[in-house]
Scaffold this motif. Structure first.
Motif, PDB file in Angstrom:
ATOM      1  N   GLY A 172       0.818  -1.203   0.000  1.00  0.00           N
ATOM      2  CA  GLY A 172       0.000   0.000   0.000  1.00  0.00           C
ATOM      3  C   GLY A 172       0.854   1.256   0.000  1.00  0.00           C
ATOM      4  N   LEU A 173       0.213   2.389  -0.271  1.00  0.00           N
ATOM      5  CA  LEU A 173       0.874   3.685  -0.307  1.00  0.00           C
ATOM      6  C   LEU A 173       0.286   4.595   0.767  1.00  0.00           C
ATOM      7  N   PHE A 174       1.093   5.479   1.299  1.00  0.00           N
ATOM      8  CA  PHE A 174       0.591   6.507   2.197  1.00  0.00           C
ATOM      9  C   PHE A 174       1.451   7.754   2.044  1.00  0.00           C
ATOM     10  N   HIS A 175       0.834   8.913   2.258  1.00  0.00           N
ATOM     11  CA  HIS A 175       1.528  10.187   2.110  1.00  0.00           C
ATOM     12  C   HIS A 175       1.827  10.743   3.491  1.00  0.00           C
ATOM     13  N   ALA A 176       3.083  11.001   3.768  1.00  0.00           N
ATOM     14  CA  ALA A 176       3.485  11.528   5.070  1.00  0.00           C
ATOM     15  C   ALA A 176       4.790  12.291   4.914  1.00  0.00           C
ATOM     16  N   GLU A 177       4.939  13.334   5.726  1.00  0.00           N
ATOM     17  CA  GLU A 177       6.162  14.141   5.719  1.00  0.00           C
ATOM     18  C   GLU A 177       6.498  14.646   4.314  1.00  0.00           C
ATOM     19  N   ASN A 178       5.449  15.049   3.561  1.00  0.00           N
ATOM     20  CA  ASN A 178       5.592  15.601   2.210  1.00  0.00           C
ATOM     21  C   ASN A 178       6.155  14.613   1.199  1.00  0.00           C
ATOM     22  N   ASN A 179       6.012  13.338   1.460  1.00  0.00           N
ATOM     23  CA  ASN A 179       6.504  12.328   0.525  1.00  0.00           C
ATOM     24  C   ASN A 179       5.524  11.162   0.446  1.00  0.00           C
ATOM     25  N   TRP A 180       5.480  10.543  -0.733  1.00  0.00           N
ATOM     26  CA  TRP A 180       4.754   9.294  -0.874  1.00  0.00           C
ATOM     27  C   TRP A 180       5.639   8.156  -0.388  1.00  0.00           C
ATOM     28  N   ASN A 181       5.087   7.310   0.434  1.00  0.00           N
ATOM     29  CA  ASN A 181       5.805   6.177   0.999  1.00  0.00           C
ATOM     30  C   ASN A 181       5.082   4.889   0.626  1.00  0.00           C
ATOM     31  N   MET A 182       5.820   3.834   0.515  1.00  0.00           N
ATOM     32  CA  MET A 182       5.255   2.546   0.128  1.00  0.00           C
ATOM     33  C   MET A 182       5.681   1.482   1.134  1.00  0.00           C
ATOM     34  N   MET A 183       4.732   0.669   1.540  1.00  0.00           N
ATOM     35  CA  MET A 183       5.045  -0.522   2.318  1.00  0.00           C
ATOM     36  C   MET A 183       5.009  -1.698   1.347  1.00  0.00           C
ATOM     37  N   ALA A 184       6.049  -2.514   1.371  1.00  0.00           N
ATOM     38  CA  ALA A 184       6.120  -3.611   0.417  1.00  0.00           C
ATOM     39  C   ALA A 184       6.906  -4.781   1.003  1.00  0.00           C
ATOM     40  N   TYR A 185       6.629  -5.973   0.469  1.00  0.00           N
ATOM     41  CA  TYR A 185       7.437  -7.137   0.813  1.00  0.00           C
ATOM     42  C   TYR A 185       8.632  -7.153  -0.133  1.00  0.00           C
ATOM     43  N   CYS A 186       9.837  -7.135   0.425  1.00  0.00           N
ATOM     44  CA  CYS A 186      11.065  -7.074  -0.364  1.00  0.00           C
ATOM     45  C   CYS A 186      11.692  -8.463  -0.448  1.00  0.00           C
ATOM     46  N   HIS A 187      11.870  -8.962  -1.663  1.00  0.00           N
ATOM     47  CA  HIS A 187      12.455 -10.293  -1.836  1.00  0.00           C
ATOM     48  C   HIS A 187      13.954 -10.293  -1.534  1.00  0.00           C
ATOM     49  N   LEU A 188      14.607  -9.152  -1.665  1.00  0.00           N
ATOM     50  CA  LEU A 188      16.030  -9.085  -1.331  1.00  0.00           C
ATOM     51  C   LEU A 188      16.231  -9.267   0.165  1.00  0.00           C
ATOM     52  N   ARG A 189      15.353  -8.661   0.974  1.00  0.00           N
ATOM     53  CA  ARG A 189      15.476  -8.735   2.432  1.00  0.00           C
ATOM     54  C   ARG A 189      14.619  -9.837   3.047  1.00  0.00           C
ATOM     55  N   ASN A 190      13.749 -10.435   2.232  1.00  0.00           N
ATOM     56  CA  ASN A 190      12.830 -11.463   2.738  1.00  0.00           C
ATOM     57  C   ASN A 190      12.011 -10.957   3.928  1.00  0.00           C
ATOM     58  N   ASP A 191      11.564  -9.708   3.803  1.00  0.00           N
ATOM     59  CA  ASP A 191      10.797  -9.102   4.898  1.00  0.00           C
ATOM     60  C   ASP A 191      10.098  -7.862   4.353  1.00  0.00           C
ATOM     61  N   TYR A 192       9.192  -7.323   5.163  1.00  0.00           N
ATOM     62  CA  TYR A 192       8.508  -6.093   4.786  1.00  0.00           C
ATOM     63  C   TYR A 192       9.418  -4.900   5.047  1.00  0.00           C
ATOM     64  N   ARG A 193       9.393  -3.965   4.103  1.00  0.00           N
ATOM     65  CA  ARG A 193      10.195  -2.760   4.214  1.00  0.00           C
ATOM     66  C   ARG A 193       9.375  -1.550   3.755  1.00  0.00           C
ATOM     67  N   GLN A 194       9.775  -0.381   4.262  1.00  0.00           N
ATOM     68  CA  GLN A 194       9.143   0.862   3.840  1.00  0.00           C
ATOM     69  C   GLN A 194      10.070   1.566   2.858  1.00  0.00           C
ATOM     70  N   PHE A 195       9.521   2.047   1.742  1.00  0.00           N
ATOM     71  CA  PHE A 195      10.296   2.716   0.707  1.00  0.00           C
ATOM     72  C   PHE A 195       9.709   4.100   0.443  1.00  0.00           C
ATOM     73  N   ARG A 196      10.582   5.067   0.190  1.00  0.00           N
ATOM     74  CA  ARG A 196      10.118   6.378  -0.219  1.00  0.00           C
ATOM     75  C   ARG A 196      10.091   6.442  -1.727  1.00  0.00           C
ATOM     76  N   ALA A 197       8.978   6.893  -2.287  1.00  0.00           N
ATOM     77  CA  ALA A 197       8.797   6.868  -3.737  1.00  0.00           C
ATOM     78  C   ALA A 197       9.827   7.730  -4.456  1.00  0.00           C
ATOM     79  N   ASP A 198      10.267   8.824  -3.850  1.00  0.00           N
ATOM     80  CA  ASP A 198      11.208   9.703  -4.533  1.00  0.00           C
ATOM     81  C   ASP A 198      12.630   9.150  -4.537  1.00  0.00           C
ATOM     82  N   ARG A 199      12.862   8.015  -3.857  1.00  0.00           N
ATOM     83  CA  ARG A 199      14.187   7.386  -3.891  1.00  0.00           C
ATOM     84  C   ARG A 199      14.236   6.211  -4.867  1.00  0.00           C
ATOM     85  N   ILE A 200      13.133   5.993  -5.575  1.00  0.00           N
ATOM     86  CA  ILE A 200      13.112   4.971  -6.617  1.00  0.00           C
ATOM     87  C   ILE A 200      13.710   5.577  -7.880  1.00  0.00           C
TER      88      ILE A 200
END
Length: 321
Positions: free
Chosen positions: A182-210
């Protein structure tokens, strides 16, 4: 309540139920009862009224109600207040989404405007020129074009995406195959919660760092919980306890931030509010947030969090002296 008001309320509710059936594939009776604050018996009666009026409603026990495929409602009539809300929403979309999503929303709004009555079109046009939003900072960082649309599509279709992502203060980017939750907007940025296969766990990502993003044909490998689960403090990774105290007259400005960073308790101590957080292990996000109002607050515990704040302050001083 007068009989006329009761009939009008029921009519408005039945029309709203019909609209809900048109916009959702399946609607549960309990959802309708909760929305309109009426009993299940009342909802069953309203559904029967729709059926008697010739609306092809199908229902399955334990599943919900749906409209027969192919059935279309006549053009929807909007109130003046509803039409006004479209203008405000369109301005917000232009401000808080990437250009592709904003353009798609603008195209959808054009279709909605085309079915408005003449007087409502004039009303919307008058508002359109009188509502202004400060545009996004051209010098700031924004999500790459089309990235939010791809993420929304991934969530809806349950298909993985591949991103090239550079974490905060990292010199090198890494390739990640992820399953966006899912996506959520906070601190003037779009953030994403996702399951990361590299880490084998859930991680939070900032959309502007993609840095790059691509659709993958691979489906999700698991069922993911609602993003609301991750917005609470109980999910794994939020096991770092921090206690701070803030002046009462400042605390009222911190409502959104304190929820975002995982507040679990607060109490009044003299002229201060003591707030307890359960946040991520490094506590960096909370520390940077605290720096915004740190001249009106103090860290109670732990010592390593206090040390982190001190290090940030020293860095600021060294860069500005």
């Amino acid at each position: 309540m007068a009989m006329g008001d009761e009939v009008k309320n029921r009519f408005d509710r039945i029309v709203a139920i019909l609209t809900q059936l048109q916009t959702s594939r399946v609607v549960r009776a309990q959802e309708l009862a909760d929305r309109f604050q009426v009993s299940l018996r009342t909802i069953y009666r309203d559904i029967r009224s729709l059926e008697e009026a010739g609306v092809p409603v199908s229902g399955e026990a334990g599943v919900g109600y749906s409209l027969m495929d192919g059935y279309r409602l006549p053009p929807v009539m909007f109130t003046q207040e509803e039409a006004s809300s479209f203008v405000a929403a369109e301005k917000l979309m232009q401000k808080f989404t990437d250009k592709k999503v904003a353009a798609d929303y603008g195209a959808a709004m054009s279709k909605i405007r085309s079915v408005l009555r003449g007087n409502l079109k004039d009303h919307v046009d008058a508002l359109d020129t009188q509502i202004w939003m400060n545009p996004a900072d051209e010098n700031g960082t924004e999500p790459i074009p089309g990235s939010l649309g791809i993420l929304l599509e991934s969530i809806a279709q349950k298909k993985q995406v591949r991103i090239e992502y550079r974490a905060f203060e990292s010199e090198h980017a890494s390739m990640r195959d992820i399953e966006p939750v899912g996506l959520f907007h906070a601190e003037n940025n779009w953030n994403m919660m996702a399951y990361c296969h590299l880490r084998n766990d859930y991680r939070q990502f900032r959309a502007d760092r993609i840095l790059k993003i691509a659709r993958l044909d691979m489906p999700f490998t698991r069922e993911h919980p609602s993003i609301d689960v991750f917005r609470k403090t109980e999910w794994p990774g939020t096991n770092y306890r921090v206690v701070i105290r803030v002046a009462k007259d400042v605390c009222k400005y911190l409502r959104a931030g304190k929820k975002y960073y995982g507040i679990v308790d607060e109490k009044i101590i003299g002229d201060q509010i003591e707030m307890t957080f359960m946040t991520h292990e490094d506590g960096e996000g909370l520390a940077r947030w605290f720096m915004m109002f740190g001249d009106n607050g103090e860290v109670v515990e732990p010592q390593d969090f206090r040390d982190k704040i001190t290090a940030f302050a020293r860095e600021i001083i060294s860069r500005n002296t």
